[in-house]
Design a protein around this motif. Structure first.
Motif, PDB file in Angstrom:
ATOM      1  N   ASP A 174       0.861  -1.185   0.000  1.00 16.50           N
ATOM      2  CA  ASP A 174       0.000   0.000   0.000  1.00 16.50           C
ATOM      3  C   ASP A 174       0.900   1.239   0.000  1.00 16.50           C
ATOM      4  OD1 ASP A 174      -2.115   1.727   0.143  1.00 16.50           O
ATOM      5  OD2 ASP A 174      -2.421   1.469   2.317  1.00 16.50           O
ATOM      6  N   LEU A 175       1.537   1.469  -1.151  1.00 22.78           N
ATOM      7  CA  LEU A 175       2.512   2.554  -1.257  1.00 22.78           C
ATOM      8  C   LEU A 175       1.819   3.907  -1.320  1.00 22.78           C
ATOM      9  CD1 LEU A 175       4.883   0.964  -3.931  1.00 22.78           C
ATOM     10  CD2 LEU A 175       5.315   1.137  -1.478  1.00 22.78           C
ATOM     11  N   LYS A 176       2.480   4.904  -0.743  1.00 26.87           N
ATOM     12  CA  LYS A 176       1.972   6.279  -0.771  1.00 26.87           C
ATOM     13  C   LYS A 176       2.948   7.153  -1.548  1.00 26.87           C
ATOM     14  CE  LYS A 176       0.140   5.523   3.903  1.00 26.87           C
ATOM     15  NZ  LYS A 176       0.815   4.218   4.055  1.00 26.87           N
ATOM     16  N   ASN A 177       2.424   8.168  -2.197  1.00 25.98           N
ATOM     17  CA  ASN A 177       3.242   9.118  -2.954  1.00 25.98           C
ATOM     18  C   ASN A 177       3.924   8.444  -4.147  1.00 25.98           C
ATOM     19  OD1 ASN A 177       3.987  11.788  -3.228  1.00 25.98           O
ATOM     20  ND2 ASN A 177       5.861  11.584  -2.048  1.00 25.98           N
ATOM     21  N   THR A 178       3.194   7.515  -4.794  1.00 24.79           N
ATOM     22  CA  THR A 178       3.792   6.750  -5.896  1.00 24.79           C
ATOM     23  C   THR A 178       3.996   7.562  -7.165  1.00 24.79           C
ATOM     24  OG1 THR A 178       1.572   5.996  -6.522  1.00 24.79           O
ATOM     25  CG2 THR A 178       2.861   4.554  -5.087  1.00 24.79           C
ATOM     26  N   MET A 624      11.998   4.762   0.963  1.00 21.23           N
ATOM     27  CA  MET A 624      10.649   4.867   1.514  1.00 21.23           C
ATOM     28  C   MET A 624      10.707   4.916   3.032  1.00 21.23           C
ATOM     29  SD  MET A 624       9.108   0.986   1.093  1.00 21.23           S
ATOM     30  CE  MET A 624       9.243   0.972  -0.679  1.00 21.23           C
ATOM     31  N   SER A 625       9.649   5.439   3.612  1.00 16.35           N
ATOM     32  CA  SER A 625       9.538   5.495   5.072  1.00 16.35           C
ATOM     33  C   SER A 625       8.995   4.159   5.573  1.00 16.35           C
ATOM     34  CB  SER A 625       8.602   6.634   5.474  1.00 16.35           C
ATOM     35  OG  SER A 625       7.285   6.359   5.034  1.00 16.35           O
ATOM     36  N   ASP A 627       6.291   3.638   6.943  1.00 17.71           N
ATOM     37  CA  ASP A 627       4.860   3.515   6.645  1.00 17.71           C
ATOM     38  C   ASP A 627       4.604   3.478   5.135  1.00 17.71           C
ATOM     39  OD1 ASP A 627       5.476   6.083   6.052  1.00 17.71           O
ATOM     40  OD2 ASP A 627       3.853   7.013   7.184  1.00 17.71           O
ATOM     41  N   GLU A 629       5.756   5.252   2.537  1.00 14.39           N
ATOM     42  CA  GLU A 629       5.632   6.468   1.739  1.00 14.39           C
ATOM     43  C   GLU A 629       6.918   6.674   0.939  1.00 14.39           C
ATOM     44  OE1 GLU A 629       4.321  11.161   2.096  1.00 14.39           O
ATOM     45  OE2 GLU A 629       4.285   9.844   3.854  1.00 14.39           O
ATOM     46  N   LEU A 631       9.860   8.447  -0.757  1.00  9.87           N
ATOM     47  CA  LEU A 631      10.510   9.691  -0.323  1.00  9.87           C
ATOM     48  C   LEU A 631      11.010  10.533  -1.495  1.00  9.87           C
ATOM     49  CD1 LEU A 631      12.538   8.281   2.704  1.00  9.87           C
ATOM     50  CD2 LEU A 631      10.378   9.556   2.737  1.00  9.87           C
ATOM     51  N   ASN A 653      13.605  14.527   3.220  1.00 10.03           N
ATOM     52  CA  ASN A 653      12.159  14.330   3.076  1.00 10.03           C
ATOM     53  C   ASN A 653      11.608  13.475   4.206  1.00 10.03           C
ATOM     54  OD1 ASN A 653      12.155  15.854   0.735  1.00 10.03           O
ATOM     55  ND2 ASN A 653      12.320  14.074  -0.625  1.00 10.03           N
ATOM     56  N   LYS A 657       8.793  14.604   7.266  1.00  8.73           N
ATOM     57  CA  LYS A 657       7.545  13.884   7.496  1.00  8.73           C
ATOM     58  C   LYS A 657       7.450  13.365   8.919  1.00  8.73           C
ATOM     59  CE  LYS A 657       7.436  12.547   2.636  1.00  8.73           C
ATOM     60  NZ  LYS A 657       6.417  13.517   2.278  1.00  8.73           N
TER      61      LYS A 657
END
Length: 657
Positions: A174-178, A624-625, A627, A629, A631, A653, A657
């Motif tokens: 469930d990637l964020k900021n893709t 990535m973080s 969670d 996300e 970067l 980044n 966050k």
């Protein structure tokens, strides 16, 4: 010794058989089923073939094209085949390649296979249809069919079970900021640099091919033919330039099949490049090529090919010139084949795949073509050409040593992927020391090969080159020590990685860093330590991965960031010899409806990369973080400054966050 069939299988049929699986299928199969009795049925295959294509009978002779085989699908019970299938519309056709008469279908085929039920409760039968279809290329047809006993037949449709569905879902993040990932590859200028580099290497290979006995003597003969046979000088020059252009086109065409293959499945070329047995095959073929360069035997394509092309060239006009260029490609194959084989092997086992092969073939063809065009424009230059002589054979022998050195790279790849732990870094370097010592001795006249002329006096060039090779041997020797004076950074990607050492190392991660080789374990560590993740998609046989680790990661400022600021997760997409635990193996249903069996760690991580990041090349780096996300944009093969700034940007980044 002339070895005709080895080449047709190893280069041309290899490339074209791969192409065939991706192009429009020249055979269309319709099926039906007919009840004969309560326990027997006739399954009927009606095949239509494109004009000029042949399907080979199940009775085709041994050591020829692959025969047709109809069989039960795996693990099927309750019914059996009654003998071989009945065939209609077969013909006999003589094969120049195999030098025997073959049994084929052309235009259409009717094949009837009788099935007997051993279990009357069976309601479906599943058969596999395997055969080879050839024209100038060959296709392996391998299709599954499911028949209901009511008379219908459909292609096999595979449904995955709940376990497979669940494990497939677990691969998706469930990637964020893709959105940052979409333009990552477009912004990577190194891709273009890589293509230029392989073009340049292909060009160098073409220049070397020019300096061989098969090609060099043909330059003045061919140029003179065009300038003398044409009605005027202008026409002769135009024809010679056109001849050169056709040479370039012919070699580019050889690379096109791999583009169809690449488009079919982005993981296919990676699977090919990291296959243990294919790497062993490349090792074998390059050793075979090397000994042909040494003069122990001659490799040629079937003489009938050259004769046919030569006959076609007499047509005249543009078509005749094209066939003259094709004749050159065929008759010079004993010298150009080994170089092309190296180019093919190197491109398939690199990250650039089809595009790199096209770039390399373009450079190779251009180097071969340039002399014909230039000497046609400036005929007086022909007088400055050196005379043919023993130096041409010397060039071949030198190339033979280089082929042997390259061959051991593929044996090293197989050892790394299979985890045999036999071909350590120091052993690889030691073999190179022996090979290049042999080359130096040859250049100084201490070793001779079958076609060498007597040496009265060593030339200045030969002595100079021998000194350079000796210096290279001295450069290599410290690489066999436990604590080398230098790390052979200029050869990064050729020897096995530094942690693959006979002296051992505390960590089996690059440069002794701490890394995780399972994503879930690395993610848990990132959450526990509240650190960002450097996700490293890599491979045991990945040349550019080794270059990044040994030329970029080794930089003190970058190494410190990797060690202290990030959780490193290295996922080896070619780890296909290490099986997953049985309870973690599953069937992954791809978007095209086909199923990929996830049985090894390599299967898992290559699929993981494609479905989450829409990329199948290595190295491929994502920050990535914990969670999940993203970067910043993803990074691939690049230089130290770019990589350092990219790591720093990711840290900033993450802190924001």
């Amino acid at each position: 010794m002339k070895i005709k069939y080895f080449i047709s299988l190893s280069i041309f049929l290899l490339s074209f058989s791969i192409f065939s699986q991706t192009a429009n299928n020249p055979i269309k199969i319709e099926t039906s089923i007919k009840k004969v009795s309560d326990t027997e049925y006739d399954v009927i295959f009606n095949a239509k073939l494109y004009k000029g294509w042949y399907l080979y009978s199940q009775y085709n002779p041994e050591n020829a094209s692959l025969p047709l085989v109809i069989s039960l699908q795996e693990n099927e019970t309750g019914y059996e085949l009654v003998g071989k299938a009945d065939e209609k519309d077969t013909f006999k056709k003589y094969s120049d390649i195999w030098e025997k008469e073959e049994i084929v279908f052309k235009e259409k085929a009717t094949i009837t296979q009788r099935i007997k039920l051993t279990n009357k409760d069976i309601t479906q039968i599943k058969l596999n249809f395997f055969g080879q279809v050839c024209e100038t290329a060959c296709i392996n047809v391998d299709e599954n069919f499911t028949f209901t006993l009511k008379g219908n037949a459909i292609k096999e449709v595979i449904h995955v079970d709940e376990k497979s569905k669940n494990l497939s879902e677990n691969l998706k993040l469930d990637l964020k900021n893709t959105s940052l990932l979409k333009n990552s590859n477009k912004n990577n200028s190194k891709d273009d640099n890589g293509l230029f580099n392989i073009f340049f290497l292909g060009f160098i290979g073409g220049l070397l091919a020019l300096l061989t006995p098969c090609v060099f003597p043909m330059i003045p003969l061919t140029v003179s033919f065009f300038t003398k046979q044409s009605q005027n000088k202008r026409k002769g020059k135009f024809n010679a330039i056109l001849y050169g252009a056709f040479i370039v086109i012919i070699y580019i065409l050889l690379s096109l099949p791999f583009h169809f293959l690449d488009n079919l499945d982005p993981e296919i070329l990676n699977t090919i490049s990291t296959n243990v047995w294919l790497n062993i095959f490349f090792f074998t073929i390059l050793v075979f090529f090397a000994f042909s360069f040494f003069g122990f035997y001659e490799i040629t394509l079937p003489s009938s090919w050259g004769n046919k092309m030569d006959s076609a060239s007499s047509v005249g006009g543009i078509i005749g010139i094209f066939f003259m260029a094709l004749t050159l490609a065929i008759v010079s194959f004993s010298c150009t084949g080994p170089i092309l084989g190296s180019l093919l092997a190197g491109s398939l086992t690199s990250d650039g795949g089809a595009m790199q092969l096209t770039a390399g073939m373009s450079g190779f063809g251009l180097a071969l073509a340039l002399p014909f065009a230039l000497f046609a424009l400036f005929p007086s230059w022909l007088n400055s050409l050196p005379k043919s002589g023993g130096w041409l054979n010397t060039t071949k022998v030198v190339l033979g040593f280089l082929e042997l050195a390259l061959a051991f790279k593929f044996l090293s790849n197989a050892d790394l992927v299979a985890h045999w732990e036999l071909f350590k870094r120091e052993i690889f370097i030691g073999i190179w020391v022996v090979l290049f010592t042999g080359l130096a001795l040859y250049l100084f006249g201490k070793i001779k090969f079958p076609h060498d002329s007597p040496i009265k006096k060593l030339s200045f060039f030969r002595i100079s080159f021998g000194i350079l090779v000796t210096a290279f041997v001295i450069y290599l020797i410290p690489g066999t020590f436990k604590n080398p004076t230098w790390n052979l950074s200029s050869l990064s990607g050729f020897p096995p990685p530094q942690f693959h050492s006979i002296y051992g190392q505390e960590s089996d991660c690059p440069l002794g860093l701490n890394c995780y080789k399972d994503f879930d374990e690395g993610l848990a560590a990132a959450k526990e330590n509240n650190k960002p993740i450097l996700l490293d998609f890599t491979g045991w046989a990945c040349v550019n991965c080794r270059k990044m680790e040994e030329n970029v990661w080794v930089d003190p400022s970058i190494y410190q960031i990797l060690k202290e600021k990030y959780i490193l997760i290295s996922l080896y997409v070619d780890d296909n010899e290490k099986a997953l635990p049985k309870d973690q193996q599953f069937d992954f249903l791809k978007a095209n409806g086909k199923v990929k069996k996830i049985k090894t760690f390599g299967d898992k991580w290559s699929t993981f990369q494609v479905i989450n990041f829409k990329n199948a090349s290595q190295p491929y780096y994502v920050l990535m973080s914990p969670d999940l996300e993203i970067l910043n944009k993803a990074q691939q093969y690049t230089d130290r400054d770019t990589y350092y700034n990219w790591l720093k940007e990711g840290l900033m980044n993450f802190e924001k966050k």
